[in-house]
Design a protein around this motif. Structure first.
Motif, PDB file in Angstrom:
ATOM      1  N   ASN A   1      -3.003  -3.257 -10.276  1.00 27.53           N
ATOM      2  CA  ASN A   1      -3.527  -2.213  -9.096  1.00 27.53           C
ATOM      3  C   ASN A   1      -2.656  -0.933  -8.807  1.00 27.53           C
ATOM      4  O   ASN A   1      -3.002  -0.065  -7.835  1.00 27.53           O
ATOM      5  CB  ASN A   1      -3.991  -2.857  -7.658  1.00 27.53           C
ATOM      6  CG  ASN A   1      -5.144  -4.067  -8.063  1.00 27.53           C
ATOM      7  OD1 ASN A   1      -6.016  -3.554  -8.829  1.00 27.53           O
ATOM      8  ND2 ASN A   1      -4.913  -5.232  -7.743  1.00 27.53           N
ATOM      9  N   ALA A   2      -1.493  -0.978  -9.403  1.00 20.91           N
ATOM     10  CA  ALA A   2      -0.522   0.069  -9.071  1.00 20.91           C
ATOM     11  C   ALA A   2      -0.786   1.337 -10.082  1.00 20.91           C
ATOM     12  O   ALA A   2      -1.433   1.004 -11.181  1.00 20.91           O
ATOM     13  CB  ALA A   2       0.804  -0.431  -9.244  1.00 20.91           C
ATOM     14  N   THR A   3      -0.537   2.321  -9.425  1.00 19.18           N
ATOM     15  CA  THR A   3      -1.003   3.690 -10.116  1.00 19.18           C
ATOM     16  C   THR A   3       0.693   4.575 -10.205  1.00 19.18           C
ATOM     17  O   THR A   3       1.031   4.438  -8.865  1.00 19.18           O
ATOM     18  CB  THR A   3      -2.052   4.407  -9.948  1.00 19.18           C
ATOM     19  OG1 THR A   3      -2.029   4.723  -8.452  1.00 19.18           O
ATOM     20  CG2 THR A   3      -3.337   3.645  -9.851  1.00 19.18           C
ATOM     21  N   ILE A   4       0.400   5.294 -11.091  1.00 17.51           N
ATOM     22  CA  ILE A   4       1.328   6.449 -11.204  1.00 17.51           C
ATOM     23  C   ILE A   4       0.976   7.641 -12.014  1.00 17.51           C
ATOM     24  O   ILE A   4       0.227   7.583 -12.771  1.00 17.51           O
ATOM     25  CB  ILE A   4       2.592   6.035 -11.883  1.00 17.51           C
ATOM     26  CG1 ILE A   4       3.752   7.164 -11.898  1.00 17.51           C
ATOM     27  CG2 ILE A   4       2.546   5.606 -13.205  1.00 17.51           C
ATOM     28  CD1 ILE A   4       4.491   7.573 -10.557  1.00 17.51           C
TER      29      ILE A   4
ATOM     30  N   GLN B   1       0.751  -1.163  -0.176  1.00 19.93           N
ATOM     31  CA  GLN B   1      -0.023  -0.175   0.054  1.00 19.93           C
ATOM     32  C   GLN B   1       0.860   1.217   0.067  1.00 19.93           C
ATOM     33  O   GLN B   1       0.437   2.201   0.146  1.00 19.93           O
ATOM     34  CB  GLN B   1      -0.727  -0.019   1.137  1.00 19.93           C
ATOM     35  CG  GLN B   1      -1.395  -1.272   1.531  1.00 19.93           C
ATOM     36  CD  GLN B   1      -3.044  -1.234   0.833  1.00 19.93           C
ATOM     37  OE1 GLN B   1      -3.327  -0.171   0.493  1.00 19.93           O
ATOM     38  NE2 GLN B   1      -3.688  -2.517   0.958  1.00 19.93           N
ATOM     39  N   GLN B   2       2.047   1.025  -0.420  1.00 19.00           N
ATOM     40  CA  GLN B   2       2.944   2.216  -0.004  1.00 19.00           C
ATOM     41  C   GLN B   2       2.626   3.330  -1.251  1.00 19.00           C
ATOM     42  O   GLN B   2       2.170   3.142  -2.131  1.00 19.00           O
ATOM     43  CB  GLN B   2       4.386   1.862  -0.539  1.00 19.00           C
ATOM     44  CG  GLN B   2       5.034   1.325   0.528  1.00 19.00           C
ATOM     45  CD  GLN B   2       6.608   0.823   0.407  1.00 19.00           C
ATOM     46  OE1 GLN B   2       6.664  -0.150  -0.231  1.00 19.00           O
ATOM     47  NE2 GLN B   2       7.449   1.415   1.120  1.00 19.00           N
ATOM     48  N   HIS B   3       2.773   4.691  -0.709  1.00 17.65           N
ATOM     49  CA  HIS B   3       2.633   5.726  -1.543  1.00 17.65           C
ATOM     50  C   HIS B   3       3.884   6.708  -1.650  1.00 17.65           C
ATOM     51  O   HIS B   3       4.353   6.955  -0.678  1.00 17.65           O
ATOM     52  CB  HIS B   3       1.439   6.534  -0.954  1.00 17.65           C
ATOM     53  CG  HIS B   3       0.989   7.795  -1.930  1.00 17.65           C
ATOM     54  ND1 HIS B   3       0.624   7.744  -3.120  1.00 17.65           N
ATOM     55  CD2 HIS B   3       1.233   8.883  -1.447  1.00 17.65           C
ATOM     56  CE1 HIS B   3       0.217   9.027  -3.545  1.00 17.65           C
ATOM     57  NE2 HIS B   3       0.951   9.804  -2.693  1.00 17.65           N
ATOM     58  N   ILE B   4       4.271   7.197  -2.670  1.00 14.25           N
ATOM     59  CA  ILE B   4       5.249   8.314  -2.801  1.00 14.25           C
ATOM     60  C   ILE B   4       4.910   9.243  -3.782  1.00 14.25           C
ATOM     61  O   ILE B   4       4.354   9.101  -4.855  1.00 14.25           O
ATOM     62  CB  ILE B   4       6.437   7.461  -3.093  1.00 14.25           C
ATOM     63  CG1 ILE B   4       7.624   8.499  -3.055  1.00 14.25           C
ATOM     64  CG2 ILE B   4       6.750   6.952  -4.490  1.00 14.25           C
ATOM     65  CD1 ILE B   4       9.061   7.966  -2.972  1.00 14.25           C
ATOM     66  N   ASP B   5       5.338  10.550  -3.352  1.00 15.07           N
ATOM     67  CA  ASP B   5       4.904  11.696  -4.337  1.00 15.07           C
ATOM     68  C   ASP B   5       6.359  12.434  -4.211  1.00 15.07           C
ATOM     69  O   ASP B   5       6.778  13.220  -3.286  1.00 15.07           O
ATOM     70  CB  ASP B   5       3.997  12.513  -3.607  1.00 15.07           C
ATOM     71  CG  ASP B   5       3.321  13.598  -4.326  1.00 15.07           C
ATOM     72  OD1 ASP B   5       4.331  14.179  -4.904  1.00 15.07           O
ATOM     73  OD2 ASP B   5       2.266  14.084  -3.931  1.00 15.07           O
TER      74      ASP B   5
ATOM     75  N   LYS C   1      12.852   7.514 -11.647  1.00 10.91           N
ATOM     76  CA  LYS C   1      12.535   6.197 -12.095  1.00 10.91           C
ATOM     77  C   LYS C   1      11.651   5.602 -10.933  1.00 10.91           C
ATOM     78  O   LYS C   1      11.816   5.706  -9.679  1.00 10.91           O
ATOM     79  CB  LYS C   1      13.430   5.426 -12.437  1.00 10.91           C
ATOM     80  CG  LYS C   1      13.990   5.510 -13.982  1.00 10.91           C
ATOM     81  CD  LYS C   1      14.728   4.730 -14.385  1.00 10.91           C
ATOM     82  CE  LYS C   1      14.834   4.497 -15.969  1.00 10.91           C
ATOM     83  NZ  LYS C   1      15.631   3.422 -16.515  1.00 10.91           N
ATOM     84  N   GLY C   2      10.557   4.945 -11.253  1.00  9.50           N
ATOM     85  CA  GLY C   2       9.721   4.067 -10.230  1.00  9.50           C
ATOM     86  C   GLY C   2       9.583   2.857 -10.683  1.00  9.50           C
ATOM     87  O   GLY C   2       9.178   2.417 -11.811  1.00  9.50           O
TER      88      GLY C   2
ATOM     89  N   LYS D   1      -0.588  -2.598  -4.641  1.00  3.89           N
ATOM     90  CA  LYS D   1      -1.553  -1.543  -4.767  1.00  3.89           C
ATOM     91  C   LYS D   1      -0.714  -0.388  -4.584  1.00  3.89           C
ATOM     92  O   LYS D   1      -1.267   0.742  -4.045  1.00  3.89           O
ATOM     93  CB  LYS D   1      -2.464  -1.876  -3.610  1.00  3.89           C
ATOM     94  CG  LYS D   1      -3.460  -2.832  -4.072  1.00  3.89           C
ATOM     95  CD  LYS D   1      -4.510  -2.928  -2.857  1.00  3.89           C
ATOM     96  CE  LYS D   1      -5.617  -3.833  -3.245  1.00  3.89           C
ATOM     97  NZ  LYS D   1      -6.710  -4.054  -2.116  1.00  3.89           N
ATOM     98  N   SER D   2       0.628  -0.197  -4.769  1.00  3.93           N
ATOM     99  CA  SER D   2       1.227   1.107  -4.317  1.00  3.93           C
ATOM    100  C   SER D   2       0.921   2.079  -5.438  1.00  3.93           C
ATOM    101  O   SER D   2       0.478   1.757  -6.257  1.00  3.93           O
ATOM    102  CB  SER D   2       2.834   0.708  -4.364  1.00  3.93           C
ATOM    103  OG  SER D   2       3.038   0.426  -5.603  1.00  3.93           O
ATOM    104  N   SER D   3       1.255   3.249  -5.224  1.00 11.69           N
ATOM    105  CA  SER D   3       0.952   4.426  -5.962  1.00 11.69           C
ATOM    106  C   SER D   3       2.100   5.494  -5.920  1.00 11.69           C
ATOM    107  O   SER D   3       2.788   5.467  -4.779  1.00 11.69           O
ATOM    108  CB  SER D   3      -0.327   5.077  -5.578  1.00 11.69           C
ATOM    109  OG  SER D   3      -0.360   5.283  -4.150  1.00 11.69           O
TER     110      SER D   3
END
Lengths: 439, 252
Positions: free
Chosen positions: A359-362, A298-302, A321-322, A327-329
């Motif tokens: 389910n991952a998003t960027i 569930q990690q999220h990074i901005d 780069k990511g 489900k990370s985003s």
């Protein structure tokens, strides 16, 4: 914009913390004024939620609500494997900080003191008042962010590092930040790094949690001044536990002919926001901003970057780069300003991401504002999945699906890692990523 | 070595292999020729286990085992090697590193320990010389920035290192000048022995001047329509494929 009731009570709690910090800190009136101003700025801004364009994909309300202690007491000891971290880069000056407070017993203070002036932030206010005041909060004039303002208003732990003119550090400085808390706390640190003219230094900063599961909200600010012809490499590795919240803001200014390289590697954390703001104030300054994020569950990074080309003949180069699994985003927002006078600017930006799951998003957003007419600027962003034909090629040579995938992931991450100029740290990151993918 | 019986396969609804039969014994070299679109590359990819293709009928027995049941990596570990028609570039993956891992996984599958670093390096050096692959190329990322000829040479180099039981060369000659062709063919010939088999897929007879096959098969519309000794290749070179097509249609 409506502020929810729990947030109002949190703002009140923060306000109480601000009052108690202000009364405790024995600082000059000018500093108190600066802190008060930052506080006032924050009260106008409030905790950012998704209606704030800058936090569109990264609302903070739910995280703020979890905080129970806004001004945790300083600690002096922690149960932590210091050697593990020293091994990353054995030949460096290691400084260990617990919740932002320097731990003298385990740090290489005496060795470093022979090379440059450094001390805790609070000590710097006393020992180097002029320099301290000159740099504290100065770069944030350009940048109105709630967390940077809270940090300026309240933070009083962190480091002050000053490289004298022409000083060339023999070894890398490695700042290792360890966080620990029993109640869900708001932990702030603030560094000031000054590289005077013609000085050269490598600084690594690493972030760790003493406990694998505990939640805390870290809010960090690093103000950096790179003077004429100075070269500063500043690499960061965020490896905190997957409950931790990490907000960091780097404010850097660069003068004529200076070089500033940053690399932001994020693997840990539950929720991370990195603000990197670089202002190119002197001609022929060169800036490299690289970043790598590997996220899962569930990690999220901005990551928000801002490069402000104020003067002609400067260069900035960004590669972020990511890799996002489960489900990370992620978010990448890269602003480049090229002011009217900043002719002959070279500014490049590239954001490349790989999604390993449905389910991952960027979300990526380049924002180029160019007011000069003789410039070279470009930006590109791509989001893809793993290359099936490359995977098949490797499998057809006998590699298992897992190791073939891992190999491709490491390859994807590799060009960011290769920009790091400190050999042991680079090697450590390579094996960290290999381990991450079980290669 | 390998027995392919009544193999039917294709992509989506499109059937490309329409009842393909072939048996290759240890040590034999079989050339498969045929016009474009006859299904030669499909055959190579189906045998190597590429997922894009669906097998609808038939069986392939490789060294006594059901090949079609195996994952692509297990096929490689059992000793099957495909030299790709279009070897892809994989930036950031070192040629040597990946070969080392591949070889270790293959050896592990066979119950063997990984090679010692110095033995592996000696092996690499020897095989590099065999295919005249310059040292720099082996250490670079897989095929990245390689010329067409270098890519094909790299395929043969990998084959030489992995020492497969059966190698399928999918149009390895395409895009090669005569010197590169000779180097590639030499590499193959050095690897020929009484145990190792080859299936050489090619559009032109030229390669078969250098790699002399035991049998030549002509493939058309997903089947072998004609088989013969090596002289058949010369006949095809002279007459083209049209007479095969006519012959095939008259049979139908």
């Amino acid at each position: 914009m409506s502020t929810t009731l729990p947030l109002l009570s949190q703002q009140q709690a923060l306000s109480d913390a601000f009052k108690s910090v202000s009364s405790l800190l024995d600082e000059r009136i000018s500093l108190k004024t600066l802190r008060k101003k930052a506080w006032d700025n924050f009260t106008i801004l409030g905790f950012p939620n998704k209606s704030n364009e800058e936090y569109k994909y990264s609302g903070t309300e739910k995280l703020i609500e979890k905080i129970e202690c806004w001004n945790p007491e300083a600690l002096t000891t922690v149960d932590f494997d210091f050697d593990k971290v020293r091994k990353i880069n054995p030949n460096a000056y290691h400084l260990f900080l617990i919740n932002g407070k320097l731990m003298p017993v385990v740090s290489d203070i005496e060795l470093l003191e022979k090379e440059c002036s450094f001390c805790s932030l609070s000590q710097a206010a006393k020992d180097y008042p002029e320099m301290f005041e000159k740099h504290l909060g100065q770069s944030s004039i350009h940048f109105q962010d709630a967390f940077a303002q809270i940090n300026l208003a309240l933070a009083h732990e962190g480091l002050f590092i000053h490289m004298k003119p022409k000083q060339k550090l023999h070894k890398t400085i490695q700042i290792n930040q360890i966080f620990t808390t029993e109640t869900p706390s708001f932990i702030q640190t603030h560094h000031i790094i000054i590289a005077e003219a013609l000085s050269e230094a490598n600084i690594i900063e690493t972030y760790w949690s003493a406990d694998n599961t505990i939640f805390y909200f870290g809010n960090h600010l690093t103000e950096i001044a790179v003077s004429e012809q100075a070269q500063l490499n500043y690499y960061r590795l965020q490896h905190e536990n997957t409950s931790a919240v990490h907000v960091s803001t780097i404010q850097a200014t660069q003068q004529k002919d200076s070089h500033f390289d940053t690399n932001t590697i994020s693997i840990g954390g539950f929720w991370t926001r990195n603000n990197l703001n670089i202002i190119l104030e002197g001609k022929n300054a060169v800036s490299h901003l690289n970043g790598l994020q590997i996220m899962s569950h569930q990690q999220h990074i901005d990551n928000h970057t801002l490069v402000d080309h104020e003067v002609p003949h400067c260069e900035s180069n960004q590669l972020y780069k990511g890799i996002f699994n489960q489900k990370s985003s992620g978010v990448f927002n890269g602003k480049i300003f090229v002011r009217k006078d900043a002719q002959k600017t070279n500014a490049y930006q590239s954001s490349k991401n790989m999604l390993l799951s449905e389910n991952a998003t960027i979300n990526t957003k380049p924002q180029l504002e160019i007011y000069a007419d003789d410039v070279k600027c470009s930006h590109g962003s791509s989001t893809g999945k793993i290359d099936e034909s490359a995977l098949f090629y490797l499998q057809a040579r006998g590699l298992s699906t897992d190791s073939a995938r891992a190999m491709l992931m490491c390859a994807f991450a590799n060009d960011v890692i290769q920009t790091i100029r400190i050999e042991p740290f680079k090697g450590y990151l390579e094996s960290l990523i290999e381990d991450y993918f079980n290669l | 070595m390998i027995r392919i019986k009544n193999l039917r396969a294709g992509i989506g609804d499109k059937e490309i292999l329409k009842g393909f039969n072939l048996e290759v014994k240890p040590g034999e070299v079989h050339a498969i020729m045929g016009p474009n679109g006859s299904g030669k590359s499909t055959l190579a990819n189906v045998l190597a286990g590429k997922e894009d293709y669906t097998v609808t009928e038939g069986e392939v027995i490789f060294n006594g085992k059901d090949l079609l049941e195996m994952s692509p990596e297990d096929r490689a570990r059992e000793g099957l090697f495909l030299a790709f028609q279009y070897p892809i570039e994989i930036p950031g993956v070192s040629n040597i590193n990946f070969l080392k891992n591949a070889l270790s996984e293959i050896r592990n599958y066979r119950g063997l320990p990984p090679l010692e670093a110095k033995d592996f390096l000696a092996l690499i050096k020897e095989k590099q010389a065999m295919v005249e692959l310059q040292g720099g190329l082996a250490n670079r990322s897989v095929n990245e920035g390689f010329s067409g000829g270098e890519k094909k040479r790299n395929e043969i180099f990998q084959m030489a290192v992995l020492e497969p039981a059966l190698a399928i060369l999918d149009e390895t000659d395409s895009g090669l000048d005569i010197d590169a062709l000779r180097v590639v063919a030499n590499g193959v010939n050095k690897l020929r022995n009484e145990k190792r088999s080859f299936i050489v897929i090619t559009h032109y007879q030229r390669l078969l001047d250098y790699i002399i096959p035991d049998f030549v098969h002509v493939m058309y519309q997903g089947q072998i329509v004609k088989s013969g000794p090596k002289e058949l290749a010369l006949e095809l070179e002279e007459k083209g494929y049209d007479w095969i097509k006519k012959e095939d249609e008259s049979i139908v």
